[in-house]
Design an enzyme around this catalytic site. Structure first.
Site, PDB file in Angstrom:
ATOM      1  N   CYS A 169       3.398  27.211  50.623  1.00 55.01           N
ATOM      2  CA  CYS A 169       4.668  27.043  51.319  1.00 55.01           C
ATOM      3  C   CYS A 169       5.299  28.410  51.478  1.00 55.01           C
ATOM      4  O   CYS A 169       4.783  29.399  50.963  1.00 55.01           O
ATOM      5  CB  CYS A 169       5.588  26.096  50.573  1.00 55.01           C
ATOM      6  SG  CYS A 169       6.296  26.819  49.124  1.00 55.01           S
ATOM      7  N   ARG A 194       2.426  28.347  44.977  1.00 55.43           N
ATOM      8  CA  ARG A 194       2.835  27.093  44.327  1.00 55.43           C
ATOM      9  C   ARG A 194       1.681  26.135  44.008  1.00 55.43           C
ATOM     10  O   ARG A 194       1.564  25.043  44.579  1.00 55.43           O
ATOM     11  CB  ARG A 194       3.906  26.387  45.168  1.00 55.43           C
ATOM     12  CG  ARG A 194       5.143  27.233  45.297  1.00 55.43           C
ATOM     13  CD  ARG A 194       6.251  26.537  46.020  1.00 55.43           C
ATOM     14  NE  ARG A 194       7.039  25.670  45.161  1.00 55.43           N
ATOM     15  CZ  ARG A 194       8.143  25.045  45.572  1.00 55.43           C
ATOM     16  NH1 ARG A 194       8.567  25.199  46.800  1.00 55.43           N
ATOM     17  NH2 ARG A 194       8.822  24.283  44.752  1.00 55.43           N
ATOM     18  N   LYS A 196      19.573  16.718  45.010  1.00 54.79           N
ATOM     19  CA  LYS A 196      18.266  16.429  45.620  1.00 54.79           C
ATOM     20  C   LYS A 196      17.151  16.521  44.578  1.00 54.79           C
ATOM     21  O   LYS A 196      16.302  15.647  44.488  1.00 54.79           O
ATOM     22  CB  LYS A 196      17.990  17.430  46.746  1.00 54.79           C
ATOM     23  CG  LYS A 196      16.563  17.403  47.242  1.00 54.79           C
ATOM     24  CD  LYS A 196      16.320  18.405  48.352  1.00 54.79           C
ATOM     25  CE  LYS A 196      15.992  19.796  47.890  1.00 54.79           C
ATOM     26  NZ  LYS A 196      14.638  19.983  47.359  1.00 54.79           N
ATOM     27  N   ASN A 197      17.170  17.581  43.783  1.00 57.97           N
ATOM     28  CA  ASN A 197      16.055  17.803  42.856  1.00 57.97           C
ATOM     29  C   ASN A 197      16.061  16.842  41.671  1.00 57.97           C
ATOM     30  O   ASN A 197      15.087  16.773  40.928  1.00 57.97           O
ATOM     31  CB  ASN A 197      16.048  19.253  42.362  1.00 57.97           C
ATOM     32  CG  ASN A 197      15.547  20.200  43.437  1.00 57.97           C
ATOM     33  OD1 ASN A 197      15.139  19.760  44.511  1.00 57.97           O
ATOM     34  ND2 ASN A 197      15.584  21.499  43.144  1.00 57.97           N
ATOM     35  N   ARG A 213      17.141  19.287  54.877  1.00 59.57           N
ATOM     36  CA  ARG A 213      16.372  18.811  53.722  1.00 59.57           C
ATOM     37  C   ARG A 213      17.216  18.813  52.455  1.00 59.57           C
ATOM     38  O   ARG A 213      16.948  18.044  51.535  1.00 59.57           O
ATOM     39  CB  ARG A 213      15.158  19.717  53.472  1.00 59.57           C
ATOM     40  CG  ARG A 213      14.042  19.562  54.492  1.00 59.57           C
ATOM     41  CD  ARG A 213      12.822  20.332  54.029  1.00 59.57           C
ATOM     42  NE  ARG A 213      12.619  20.111  52.611  1.00 59.57           N
ATOM     43  CZ  ARG A 213      12.241  21.023  51.726  1.00 59.57           C
ATOM     44  NH1 ARG A 213      11.976  22.238  52.119  1.00 59.57           N
ATOM     45  NH2 ARG A 213      12.108  20.728  50.456  1.00 59.57           N
ATOM     46  N   ASP A 225      16.733  29.071  42.725  1.00 66.03           N
ATOM     47  CA  ASP A 225      17.302  28.387  43.893  1.00 66.03           C
ATOM     48  C   ASP A 225      18.686  28.926  44.281  1.00 66.03           C
ATOM     49  O   ASP A 225      19.241  28.509  45.296  1.00 66.03           O
ATOM     50  CB  ASP A 225      17.388  26.871  43.643  1.00 66.03           C
ATOM     51  CG  ASP A 225      16.030  26.205  43.783  1.00 66.03           C
ATOM     52  OD1 ASP A 225      15.072  26.872  44.216  1.00 66.03           O
ATOM     53  OD2 ASP A 225      15.923  25.002  43.453  1.00 66.03           O
TER      54      ASP A 225
HETATM   55  C1  UD1 Z   1      11.282  22.912  41.299  1.00 65.76           C
HETATM   56  C2  UD1 Z   1      12.386  22.722  42.314  1.00 65.76           C
HETATM   57  C3  UD1 Z   1      12.588  23.978  43.142  1.00 65.76           C
HETATM   58  C4  UD1 Z   1      12.813  25.177  42.216  1.00 65.76           C
HETATM   59  C5  UD1 Z   1      11.732  25.270  41.151  1.00 65.76           C
HETATM   60  C6  UD1 Z   1      12.025  26.344  40.115  1.00 65.76           C
HETATM   61  C7  UD1 Z   1      12.281  20.358  42.789  1.00 65.76           C
HETATM   62  C8  UD1 Z   1      11.945  19.280  43.772  1.00 65.76           C
HETATM   63  N1  UD1 Z   1      12.018  21.608  43.179  1.00 65.76           N
HETATM   64  O1  UD1 Z   1      10.084  23.177  42.030  1.00 65.76           O
HETATM   65  O2  UD1 Z   1      13.708  23.779  43.992  1.00 65.76           O
HETATM   66  O3  UD1 Z   1      12.824  26.357  42.992  1.00 65.76           O
HETATM   67  O4  UD1 Z   1      11.616  24.021  40.451  1.00 65.76           O
HETATM   68  O5  UD1 Z   1      13.241  26.115  39.505  1.00 65.76           O
HETATM   69  O6  UD1 Z   1      12.803  20.100  41.730  1.00 65.76           O
HETATM   70  N2  UD1 Z   1       3.460  26.772  38.792  1.00 65.76           N
HETATM   71  C9  UD1 Z   1       2.112  26.956  38.537  1.00 65.76           C
HETATM   72  N3  UD1 Z   1       1.328  25.839  38.407  1.00 65.76           N
HETATM   73  C10 UD1 Z   1       1.842  24.579  38.499  1.00 65.76           C
HETATM   74  C11 UD1 Z   1       3.216  24.410  38.744  1.00 65.76           C
HETATM   75  C12 UD1 Z   1       4.009  25.525  38.878  1.00 65.76           C
HETATM   76  O7  UD1 Z   1       1.629  28.065  38.454  1.00 65.76           O
HETATM   77  O8  UD1 Z   1       1.080  23.616  38.354  1.00 65.76           O
HETATM   78  C13 UD1 Z   1       4.318  27.958  38.947  1.00 65.76           C
HETATM   79  C14 UD1 Z   1       4.977  28.011  40.328  1.00 65.76           C
HETATM   80  O9  UD1 Z   1       4.104  28.604  41.285  1.00 65.76           O
HETATM   81  C15 UD1 Z   1       6.195  28.842  40.043  1.00 65.76           C
HETATM   82  C16 UD1 Z   1       6.587  28.415  38.621  1.00 65.76           C
HETATM   83  O10 UD1 Z   1       5.423  27.828  38.062  1.00 65.76           O
HETATM   84  O11 UD1 Z   1       5.854  30.198  40.031  1.00 65.76           O
HETATM   85  C17 UD1 Z   1       7.722  27.410  38.555  1.00 65.76           C
HETATM   86  O12 UD1 Z   1       7.455  26.339  39.433  1.00 65.76           O
HETATM   87  P1  UD1 Z   1       7.976  24.870  39.150  1.00 65.76           P
HETATM   88  O13 UD1 Z   1       9.013  24.915  38.082  1.00 65.76           O
HETATM   89  O14 UD1 Z   1       6.818  23.968  38.951  1.00 65.76           O
HETATM   90  O15 UD1 Z   1       8.665  24.507  40.536  1.00 65.76           O
HETATM   91  P2  UD1 Z   1       8.687  23.107  41.279  1.00 65.76           P
HETATM   92  O16 UD1 Z   1       8.698  21.998  40.307  1.00 65.76           O
HETATM   93  O17 UD1 Z   1       7.655  23.098  42.354  1.00 65.76           O
END
Ligand code: UD1
Length: 433
Positions: free
Chosen positions: A125, A130, A22-23, A409, A317
Protein backbone atom coordinates in the site's frame (compact mmCIF):
# COMPACT_ATOMS: atom_id res chain seq x y z
CA UNK A 1 -13.56 12.59 -9.15
CA UNK A 2 -14.71 14.87 -6.29
CA UNK A 3 -12.26 17.26 -4.70
CA UNK A 4 -12.20 19.53 -1.67
CA UNK A 5 -11.70 23.26 -2.16
CA UNK A 6 -10.44 25.28 0.81
CA UNK A 7 -9.93 29.01 1.12
CA UNK A 8 -7.37 29.43 3.87
CA UNK A 9 -6.97 32.01 6.59
CA UNK A 10 -10.10 31.61 8.69
CA UNK A 11 -9.90 31.06 12.44
CA UNK A 12 -11.79 27.96 13.61
CA UNK A 13 -14.05 28.31 16.59
CA UNK A 14 -16.93 26.28 17.97
CA UNK A 15 -17.85 22.74 18.88
CA UNK A 16 -16.94 19.65 16.89
CA UNK A 17 -18.25 16.18 17.72
CA UNK A 18 -15.77 13.33 17.58
CA UNK A 19 -16.98 10.18 15.81
CA UNK A 20 -16.53 6.55 16.74
CA UNK A 21 -13.05 5.25 15.94
CA UNK A 22 -12.64 3.61 12.54
CA UNK A 23 -9.72 1.52 13.78
CA UNK A 24 -11.78 0.22 16.71
CA UNK A 25 -14.92 -0.34 14.63
CA UNK A 26 -13.25 -2.57 12.01
CA UNK A 27 -11.97 -5.31 14.36
CA UNK A 28 -15.18 -5.07 16.42
CA UNK A 29 -17.24 -5.78 13.30
CA UNK A 30 -15.01 -8.79 12.50
CA UNK A 31 -15.61 -10.11 16.02
CA UNK A 32 -19.24 -10.70 15.03
CA UNK A 33 -18.03 -13.71 13.00
CA UNK A 34 -17.10 -15.46 16.24
CA UNK A 35 -20.68 -15.98 17.44
CA UNK A 36 -23.95 -17.31 16.09
CA UNK A 37 -25.71 -14.74 18.26
CA UNK A 38 -26.14 -11.02 17.59
CA UNK A 39 -23.43 -8.43 18.17
CA UNK A 40 -24.88 -4.92 18.16
CA UNK A 41 -22.43 -2.08 17.68
CA UNK A 42 -23.37 1.56 18.27
CA UNK A 43 -21.43 4.76 17.58
CA UNK A 44 -20.20 3.31 14.28
CA UNK A 45 -18.96 6.12 12.03
CA UNK A 46 -20.42 6.63 8.53
CA UNK A 47 -17.29 5.83 6.55
CA UNK A 48 -16.39 4.04 3.33
CA UNK A 49 -14.28 1.48 5.24
CA UNK A 50 -17.26 0.54 7.40
CA UNK A 51 -19.41 -0.06 4.29
CA UNK A 52 -16.62 -2.06 2.63
CA UNK A 53 -16.21 -4.32 5.65
CA UNK A 54 -19.99 -4.72 6.01
CA UNK A 55 -20.09 -6.01 2.42
CA UNK A 56 -17.21 -8.40 3.10
CA UNK A 57 -18.88 -9.75 6.25
CA UNK A 58 -22.21 -10.23 4.43
CA UNK A 59 -20.30 -12.40 1.95
CA UNK A 60 -19.31 -14.67 4.86
CA UNK A 61 -22.94 -15.06 5.95
CA UNK A 62 -23.29 -12.19 8.42
CA UNK A 63 -26.82 -10.76 8.46
CA UNK A 64 -26.58 -7.04 9.11
CA UNK A 65 -29.38 -4.73 10.17
CA UNK A 66 -29.10 -0.98 10.53
CA UNK A 67 -30.98 -0.46 13.79
CA UNK A 68 -30.47 3.30 13.78
CA UNK A 69 -28.87 5.13 10.89
CA UNK A 70 -27.72 7.93 13.16
CA UNK A 71 -29.05 10.57 10.76
CA UNK A 72 -31.74 12.08 12.99
CA UNK A 73 -29.38 13.71 15.48
CA UNK A 74 -26.40 15.51 13.98
CA UNK A 75 -23.10 13.73 14.42
CA UNK A 76 -24.57 10.65 16.03
CA UNK A 77 -23.06 7.37 14.90
CA UNK A 78 -25.05 4.48 13.48
CA UNK A 79 -26.10 1.32 15.28
CA UNK A 80 -25.85 -1.91 13.31
CA UNK A 81 -26.56 -5.46 14.45
CA UNK A 82 -24.48 -8.33 13.07
CA UNK A 83 -25.82 -11.89 13.30
CA UNK A 84 -24.06 -14.92 11.88
CA UNK A 85 -26.15 -18.07 12.46
CA UNK A 86 -23.80 -19.86 10.10
CA UNK A 87 -20.71 -18.96 8.13
CA UNK A 88 -21.67 -19.43 4.48
CA UNK A 89 -18.21 -18.81 3.00
CA UNK A 90 -14.72 -18.92 4.50
CA UNK A 91 -13.17 -17.14 1.51
CA UNK A 92 -12.38 -13.40 1.62
CA UNK A 93 -12.00 -12.40 -2.04
CA UNK A 94 -9.33 -10.18 -3.55
CA UNK A 95 -11.85 -7.67 -4.91
CA UNK A 96 -12.78 -6.53 -1.42
CA UNK A 97 -9.55 -7.20 0.50
CA UNK A 98 -7.55 -5.05 -1.94
CA UNK A 99 -9.76 -2.06 -1.07
CA UNK A 100 -9.01 -2.27 2.61
CA UNK A 101 -6.07 -3.95 4.35
CA UNK A 102 -8.00 -4.39 7.59
CA UNK A 103 -9.98 -7.14 5.81
CA UNK A 104 -7.21 -9.47 6.99
CA UNK A 105 -8.94 -9.27 10.40
CA UNK A 106 -11.57 -11.78 9.25
CA UNK A 107 -8.88 -14.47 9.13
CA UNK A 108 -8.66 -15.07 12.90
CA UNK A 109 -12.41 -15.21 13.57
CA UNK A 110 -13.14 -17.45 10.53
CA UNK A 111 -10.31 -19.83 11.42
CA UNK A 112 -11.43 -19.97 15.05
CA UNK A 113 -15.06 -20.68 14.29
CA UNK A 114 -14.76 -22.86 11.17
CA UNK A 115 -11.30 -24.39 11.50
CA UNK A 116 -10.27 -22.99 8.11
CA UNK A 117 -10.18 -19.74 6.18
CA UNK A 118 -8.88 -18.49 2.84
CA UNK A 119 -8.14 -14.78 2.62
CA UNK A 120 -6.62 -12.82 -0.24
CA UNK A 121 -3.22 -11.34 0.58
CA UNK A 122 -3.73 -7.59 1.00
CA UNK A 123 -0.63 -6.62 -0.99
CA UNK A 124 1.40 -3.43 -0.62
CA UNK A 125 0.00 0.00 0.00
CA UNK A 126 1.03 3.61 -0.27
CA UNK A 127 2.61 3.77 3.17
CA UNK A 128 4.79 0.72 2.85
CA UNK A 129 5.16 -2.97 2.29
CA UNK A 130 2.97 -3.95 5.28
CA UNK A 131 3.44 -7.75 5.44
CA UNK A 132 1.17 -10.08 7.45
CA UNK A 133 3.87 -12.54 8.56
CA UNK A 134 3.25 -11.80 12.27
CA UNK A 135 -0.43 -12.72 11.94
CA UNK A 136 0.47 -15.98 10.19
CA UNK A 137 3.22 -16.97 12.67
CA UNK A 138 0.74 -16.40 15.48
CA UNK A 139 -1.79 -18.76 13.92
CA UNK A 140 0.96 -21.35 13.42
CA UNK A 141 1.80 -21.13 17.14
CA UNK A 142 -1.83 -22.04 17.70
CA UNK A 143 -1.53 -25.17 15.56
CA UNK A 144 -2.70 -23.86 12.20
CA UNK A 145 -1.08 -24.86 8.94
CA UNK A 146 -0.61 -22.03 6.49
CA UNK A 147 -0.30 -22.24 2.72
CA UNK A 148 0.08 -19.43 0.27
CA UNK A 149 -1.30 -19.98 -3.20
CA UNK A 150 -2.35 -17.76 -6.07
CA UNK A 151 -2.34 -14.63 -3.95
CA UNK A 152 -4.40 -16.19 -1.18
CA UNK A 153 -3.43 -17.39 2.29
CA UNK A 154 -5.15 -20.59 3.36
CA UNK A 155 -5.10 -21.42 7.05
CA UNK A 156 -6.36 -24.70 8.47
CA UNK A 157 -6.66 -25.79 12.11
CA UNK A 158 -6.09 -29.56 12.25
CA UNK A 159 -9.10 -31.24 13.89
CA UNK A 160 -11.15 -28.09 13.25
CA UNK A 161 -10.07 -26.13 16.31
CA UNK A 162 -7.11 -23.92 17.13
CA UNK A 163 -5.07 -24.80 20.21
CA UNK A 164 -3.90 -22.40 22.87
CA UNK A 165 -0.22 -21.51 22.68
CA UNK A 166 2.35 -18.83 23.37
CA UNK A 167 2.45 -16.13 20.74
CA UNK A 168 5.41 -13.83 21.29
CA UNK A 169 5.51 -11.03 18.74
CA UNK A 170 9.03 -9.86 17.77
CA UNK A 171 7.51 -6.55 16.60
CA UNK A 172 4.47 -4.82 18.03
CA UNK A 173 1.58 -5.14 15.58
CA UNK A 174 -1.91 -3.79 16.13
CA UNK A 175 -3.58 -5.96 13.51
CA UNK A 176 -1.74 -9.17 14.45
CA UNK A 177 -2.63 -8.68 18.13
CA UNK A 178 -6.29 -8.19 17.19
CA UNK A 179 -6.37 -11.20 14.88
CA UNK A 180 -4.76 -13.53 17.43
CA UNK A 181 -6.81 -12.34 20.40
CA UNK A 182 -10.02 -12.91 18.44
CA UNK A 183 -8.89 -16.37 17.29
CA UNK A 184 -7.79 -17.36 20.81
CA UNK A 185 -11.25 -16.74 22.31
CA UNK A 186 -12.56 -19.98 20.76
CA UNK A 187 -9.31 -22.03 20.87
CA UNK A 188 -8.96 -25.06 23.12
CA UNK A 189 -6.82 -24.17 26.13
CA UNK A 190 -5.06 -20.94 27.05
CA UNK A 191 -3.20 -18.55 24.78
CA UNK A 192 -0.60 -16.08 26.01
CA UNK A 193 0.02 -13.15 23.69
CA UNK A 194 3.35 -11.54 24.55
CA UNK A 195 4.58 -8.16 23.31
CA UNK A 196 0.97 -7.42 22.40
CA UNK A 197 0.12 -3.99 21.02
CA UNK A 198 -1.53 -1.80 23.68
CA UNK A 199 -3.47 0.60 21.47
CA UNK A 200 -6.80 1.68 23.06
CA UNK A 201 -8.63 0.16 20.08
CA UNK A 202 -7.35 -3.25 21.21
CA UNK A 203 -8.66 -2.65 24.71
CA UNK A 204 -12.01 -1.69 23.17
CA UNK A 205 -12.02 -4.98 21.25
CA UNK A 206 -11.11 -6.97 24.38
CA UNK A 207 -13.91 -5.29 26.37
CA UNK A 208 -16.39 -6.29 23.67
CA UNK A 209 -15.07 -9.86 23.41
CA UNK A 210 -15.35 -10.26 27.18
CA UNK A 211 -18.92 -8.91 27.02
CA UNK A 212 -19.54 -11.71 24.45
CA UNK A 213 -18.32 -14.28 26.99
CA UNK A 214 -14.59 -14.46 26.19
CA UNK A 215 -12.10 -14.83 29.04
CA UNK A 216 -9.33 -12.34 28.37
CA UNK A 217 -7.17 -10.73 31.05
CA UNK A 218 -4.27 -8.28 30.89
CA UNK A 219 -6.29 -5.60 29.12
CA UNK A 220 -4.14 -2.62 28.16
CA UNK A 221 -0.88 -4.45 28.97
CA UNK A 222 1.81 -6.12 26.88
CA UNK A 223 0.61 -9.61 27.84
CA UNK A 224 -2.87 -10.80 27.09
CA UNK A 225 -4.06 -14.11 28.52
CA UNK A 226 -6.96 -15.73 26.71
CA UNK A 227 -8.69 -18.79 28.13
CA UNK A 228 -10.55 -20.40 25.23
CA UNK A 229 -14.30 -20.99 25.55
CA UNK A 230 -16.69 -23.14 23.48
CA UNK A 231 -18.89 -20.34 22.24
CA UNK A 232 -19.49 -16.61 22.47
CA UNK A 233 -22.90 -15.01 22.88
CA UNK A 234 -24.73 -11.80 22.04
CA UNK A 235 -23.55 -8.41 23.27
CA UNK A 236 -23.99 -4.69 22.72
CA UNK A 237 -20.93 -2.48 22.52
CA UNK A 238 -20.45 1.23 21.85
CA UNK A 239 -17.37 2.02 19.73
CA UNK A 240 -14.79 4.22 21.48
CA UNK A 241 -14.13 7.77 20.20
CA UNK A 242 -11.59 8.27 17.41
CA UNK A 243 -8.32 9.46 18.93
CA UNK A 244 -6.78 10.23 15.53
CA UNK A 245 -9.75 12.35 14.49
CA UNK A 246 -9.50 14.09 17.88
CA UNK A 247 -5.80 14.81 17.38
CA UNK A 248 -6.36 15.99 13.80
CA UNK A 249 -8.94 18.59 14.85
CA UNK A 250 -6.80 19.67 17.81
CA UNK A 251 -4.11 20.46 15.23
CA UNK A 252 -6.69 22.37 13.15
CA UNK A 253 -7.52 24.54 16.18
CA UNK A 254 -3.85 25.29 16.81
CA UNK A 255 -2.92 26.00 13.20
CA UNK A 256 -5.77 28.47 12.70
CA UNK A 257 -5.14 30.19 16.07
CA UNK A 258 -8.65 29.05 16.92
CA UNK A 259 -10.45 27.46 19.83
CA UNK A 260 -12.43 24.27 19.35
CA UNK A 261 -14.33 22.25 21.91
CA UNK A 262 -13.98 18.62 20.87
CA UNK A 263 -17.09 16.80 22.05
CA UNK A 264 -16.88 13.22 23.27
CA UNK A 265 -16.15 11.29 26.43
CA UNK A 266 -12.70 10.24 27.67
CA UNK A 267 -10.94 11.90 24.75
CA UNK A 268 -7.80 12.77 26.71
CA UNK A 269 -7.52 9.28 28.22
CA UNK A 270 -7.16 7.60 24.84
CA UNK A 271 -4.62 9.94 23.29
CA UNK A 272 -1.86 10.40 25.83
CA UNK A 273 1.01 10.15 23.31
CA UNK A 274 -0.56 12.74 21.05
CA UNK A 275 -1.45 15.12 23.87
CA UNK A 276 2.11 14.98 25.24
CA UNK A 277 3.55 16.06 21.88
CA UNK A 278 0.91 18.69 21.19
CA UNK A 279 1.32 20.21 24.66
CA UNK A 280 5.09 20.47 24.11
CA UNK A 281 4.32 22.29 20.85
CA UNK A 282 2.24 24.83 22.79
CA UNK A 283 -1.33 23.54 22.64
CA UNK A 284 -3.57 23.89 25.69
CA UNK A 285 -6.12 21.20 26.54
CA UNK A 286 -8.84 22.07 29.05
CA UNK A 287 -11.34 19.36 29.99
CA UNK A 288 -14.98 20.50 29.77
CA UNK A 289 -18.28 18.88 30.75
CA UNK A 290 -18.68 17.47 27.24
CA UNK A 291 -15.14 16.88 26.10
CA UNK A 292 -12.06 19.05 25.82
CA UNK A 293 -11.32 22.62 24.72
CA UNK A 294 -8.23 22.99 22.54
CA UNK A 295 -6.34 26.15 21.61
CA UNK A 296 -2.80 27.30 21.03
CA UNK A 297 -1.35 28.88 24.17
CA UNK A 298 1.28 30.97 22.33
CA UNK A 299 1.68 33.06 19.17
CA UNK A 300 3.16 30.31 17.06
CA UNK A 301 3.50 26.55 17.33
CA UNK A 302 6.84 25.68 18.90
CA UNK A 303 9.15 23.49 16.80
CA UNK A 304 9.79 20.22 18.66
CA UNK A 305 11.18 16.82 17.73
CA UNK A 306 8.70 14.00 17.32
CA UNK A 307 9.20 10.24 16.99
CA UNK A 308 6.41 7.84 16.10
CA UNK A 309 6.08 4.84 18.43
CA UNK A 310 3.57 2.12 19.25
CA UNK A 311 1.02 3.13 21.92
CA UNK A 312 1.40 4.79 24.40
CA UNK A 313 3.92 6.68 22.26
CA UNK A 314 3.12 9.24 19.57
CA UNK A 315 1.08 7.50 16.83
CA UNK A 316 2.22 7.21 13.24
CA UNK A 317 -1.36 8.04 12.25
CA UNK A 318 -0.80 11.61 13.59
CA UNK A 319 2.60 12.13 11.95
CA UNK A 320 1.41 13.78 8.72
CA UNK A 321 -0.96 16.15 10.55
CA UNK A 322 1.72 17.24 13.04
CA UNK A 323 4.13 17.75 10.15
CA UNK A 324 1.58 20.08 8.50
CA UNK A 325 1.44 22.00 11.78
CA UNK A 326 5.24 22.17 12.03
CA UNK A 327 5.53 23.79 8.59
CA UNK A 328 4.58 27.08 10.31
CA UNK A 329 6.43 26.49 13.57
CA UNK A 330 8.74 28.75 15.46
CA UNK A 331 12.17 27.23 14.71
CA UNK A 332 12.45 23.72 13.34
CA UNK A 333 11.24 20.21 14.00
CA UNK A 334 12.69 16.79 13.26
CA UNK A 335 10.07 14.13 12.73
CA UNK A 336 11.21 10.49 12.86
CA UNK A 337 8.93 7.84 11.43
CA UNK A 338 9.75 4.46 12.98
CA UNK A 339 6.61 2.44 12.16
CA UNK A 340 6.21 2.57 8.37
CA UNK A 341 9.05 2.91 5.89
CA UNK A 342 7.29 5.04 3.29
CA UNK A 343 5.12 7.43 5.19
CA UNK A 344 6.36 10.79 3.93
CA UNK A 345 4.29 10.88 0.76
CA UNK A 346 2.67 14.14 1.91
CA UNK A 347 6.06 15.91 1.96
CA UNK A 348 6.31 16.76 -1.77
CA UNK A 349 2.75 18.14 -1.66
CA UNK A 350 3.40 20.26 1.45
CA UNK A 351 6.58 21.49 -0.23
CA UNK A 352 4.53 22.57 -3.25
CA UNK A 353 2.53 24.70 -0.81
CA UNK A 354 5.71 26.44 0.33
CA UNK A 355 6.82 24.23 3.24
CA UNK A 356 10.54 23.80 3.91
CA UNK A 357 11.06 20.07 4.51
CA UNK A 358 14.11 17.89 3.90
CA UNK A 359 13.89 14.12 4.14
CA UNK A 360 16.84 11.96 5.18
CA UNK A 361 15.89 8.29 5.37
CA UNK A 362 13.16 7.97 7.97
CA UNK A 363 13.67 11.54 9.30
CA UNK A 364 12.12 14.75 8.07
CA UNK A 365 13.57 18.12 9.02
CA UNK A 366 10.84 20.77 8.95
CA UNK A 367 11.90 24.42 9.13
CA UNK A 368 9.08 26.79 9.99
CA UNK A 369 8.08 29.24 7.22
CA UNK A 370 5.97 32.41 7.49
CA UNK A 371 3.24 31.41 5.00
CA UNK A 372 1.91 28.49 3.04
CA UNK A 373 0.45 29.13 -0.38
CA UNK A 374 -2.63 27.29 -1.65
CA UNK A 375 -2.18 24.85 -4.53
CA UNK A 376 -3.85 21.86 -6.16
CA UNK A 377 -2.55 18.85 -4.21
CA UNK A 378 -3.00 15.12 -4.33
CA UNK A 379 -2.88 12.71 -1.43
CA UNK A 380 -1.81 9.11 -1.34
CA UNK A 381 -3.27 7.90 1.93
CA UNK A 382 -5.80 8.82 4.56
CA UNK A 383 -3.67 10.74 7.07
CA UNK A 384 -1.59 12.40 4.33
CA UNK A 385 -4.86 13.72 2.88
CA UNK A 386 -5.76 15.22 6.24
CA UNK A 387 -2.38 16.94 6.48
CA UNK A 388 -3.12 18.68 3.17
CA UNK A 389 -6.56 19.78 4.37
CA UNK A 390 -4.93 21.23 7.51
CA UNK A 391 -2.33 23.06 5.43
CA UNK A 392 -5.11 24.37 3.19
CA UNK A 393 -6.94 25.84 6.21
CA UNK A 394 -4.07 28.27 6.81
CA UNK A 395 -2.60 28.69 3.32
CA UNK A 396 -3.00 31.95 1.43
CA UNK A 397 -5.60 31.69 -1.33
CA UNK A 398 -7.16 28.38 -2.45
CA UNK A 399 -6.11 24.77 -2.01
CA UNK A 400 -7.72 21.92 -3.93
CA UNK A 401 -7.31 18.49 -2.39
CA UNK A 402 -7.78 15.73 -4.95
CA UNK A 403 -8.35 11.99 -4.50
CA UNK A 404 -10.58 12.57 -1.51
CA UNK A 405 -11.78 8.98 -1.46
CA UNK A 406 -8.95 8.54 1.05
CA UNK A 407 -10.64 11.04 3.39
CA UNK A 408 -14.02 9.34 2.89
CA UNK A 409 -12.41 6.17 4.28
CA UNK A 410 -11.58 7.71 7.64
CA UNK A 411 -12.99 11.17 8.44
CA UNK A 412 -16.74 11.25 8.99
CA UNK A 413 -18.47 14.41 7.67
CA UNK A 414 -15.18 16.26 7.42
CA UNK A 415 -16.45 19.21 5.36
CA UNK A 416 -19.59 19.58 7.51
CA UNK A 417 -17.63 19.51 10.78
CA UNK A 418 -14.97 22.02 9.70
CA UNK A 419 -17.52 24.36 8.05
CA UNK A 420 -19.51 24.47 11.27
CA UNK A 421 -16.39 25.83 12.99
CA UNK A 422 -15.90 28.56 10.39
CA UNK A 423 -13.67 26.92 7.79
CA UNK A 424 -14.25 27.92 4.17
CA UNK A 425 -14.27 24.43 2.75
CA UNK A 426 -16.52 22.77 0.19
CA UNK A 427 -16.70 19.48 -1.60
CA UNK A 428 -16.86 19.94 -5.34
CA UNK A 429 -18.59 17.45 -7.54
CA UNK A 430 -16.00 15.94 -9.86
CA UNK A 431 -18.34 15.98 -12.86
CA UNK A 432 -17.90 19.66 -13.52
CA UNK A 433 -14.14 19.76 -12.93
C1 UD1 B 1 -2.96 -0.35 12.34
C2 UD1 B 1 -3.87 0.80 11.99
C3 UD1 B 1 -3.12 1.87 11.21
C4 UD1 B 1 -1.88 2.30 12.00
C5 UD1 B 1 -1.04 1.10 12.41
C6 UD1 B 1 0.11 1.48 13.34
C7 UD1 B 1 -6.03 -0.27 11.79
C8 UD1 B 1 -7.14 -0.70 10.89
N1 UD1 B 1 -4.97 0.27 11.18
O1 UD1 B 1 -2.50 -0.92 11.11
O2 UD1 B 1 -4.00 2.97 11.01
O3 UD1 B 1 -1.10 3.16 11.19
O4 UD1 B 1 -1.86 0.15 13.12
O5 UD1 B 1 -0.37 2.12 14.47
O6 UD1 B 1 -6.12 -0.36 12.99
N2 UD1 B 1 4.20 -5.60 10.46
C9 UD1 B 1 4.96 -6.68 10.03
N3 UD1 B 1 4.34 -7.89 9.91
C10 UD1 B 1 3.02 -8.06 10.21
C11 UD1 B 1 2.27 -6.96 10.65
C12 UD1 B 1 2.88 -5.74 10.78
O7 UD1 B 1 6.14 -6.55 9.76
O8 UD1 B 1 2.53 -9.19 10.09
C13 UD1 B 1 4.85 -4.29 10.59
C14 UD1 B 1 4.20 -3.24 9.68
O9 UD1 B 1 4.75 -3.30 8.36
C15 UD1 B 1 4.54 -1.97 10.40
C16 UD1 B 1 4.47 -2.38 11.88
O10 UD1 B 1 4.59 -3.79 11.89
O11 UD1 B 1 5.85 -1.58 10.10
C17 UD1 B 1 3.18 -1.99 12.58
O12 UD1 B 1 2.08 -2.40 11.81
P1 UD1 B 1 0.70 -2.81 12.47
O13 UD1 B 1 0.67 -2.34 13.88
O14 UD1 B 1 0.43 -4.24 12.20
O15 UD1 B 1 -0.32 -1.94 11.61
P2 UD1 B 1 -1.78 -2.33 11.13
O16 UD1 B 1 -2.44 -3.21 12.11
O17 UD1 B 1 -1.73 -2.77 9.71
Amino acid sequence: MDRIAITGGFRLEGQLAISGAKNAALPLMCASLLSAETLTLSNLPHLADISTLKTLLEGHGVKTKVEDDGQTIANKGQTISFTTPEITSTVAPYDIVRKMRASILVLGPLLARMGEATVSLPGGCAIGNRPIDLHLKGFEEMGATIELEEGYVRAVAPGGRLKGGIVNFPTVSVGATENIVMAATLASGTTLIENAAREPEISDLVLCLNAMGAKISGIGTKTLKVIGVDRLHSAHHSVMPDRIETGSYAVAAAMTQGEIELIGSNLLDVMTGTVGVLKSAGLDFTPTDNGVLVKLGRDKVKGINVTTQPYPGFPTDMQAQVMAMMTLCDGASVIDETIFENRFMHVPELTRMGADITIRGSSAMVRGVEHLLGAPVMATDLRASMSLVLAGLVADRQTFVNRIYHLDRGYERLVEKLSACGAHIIREDGKGI
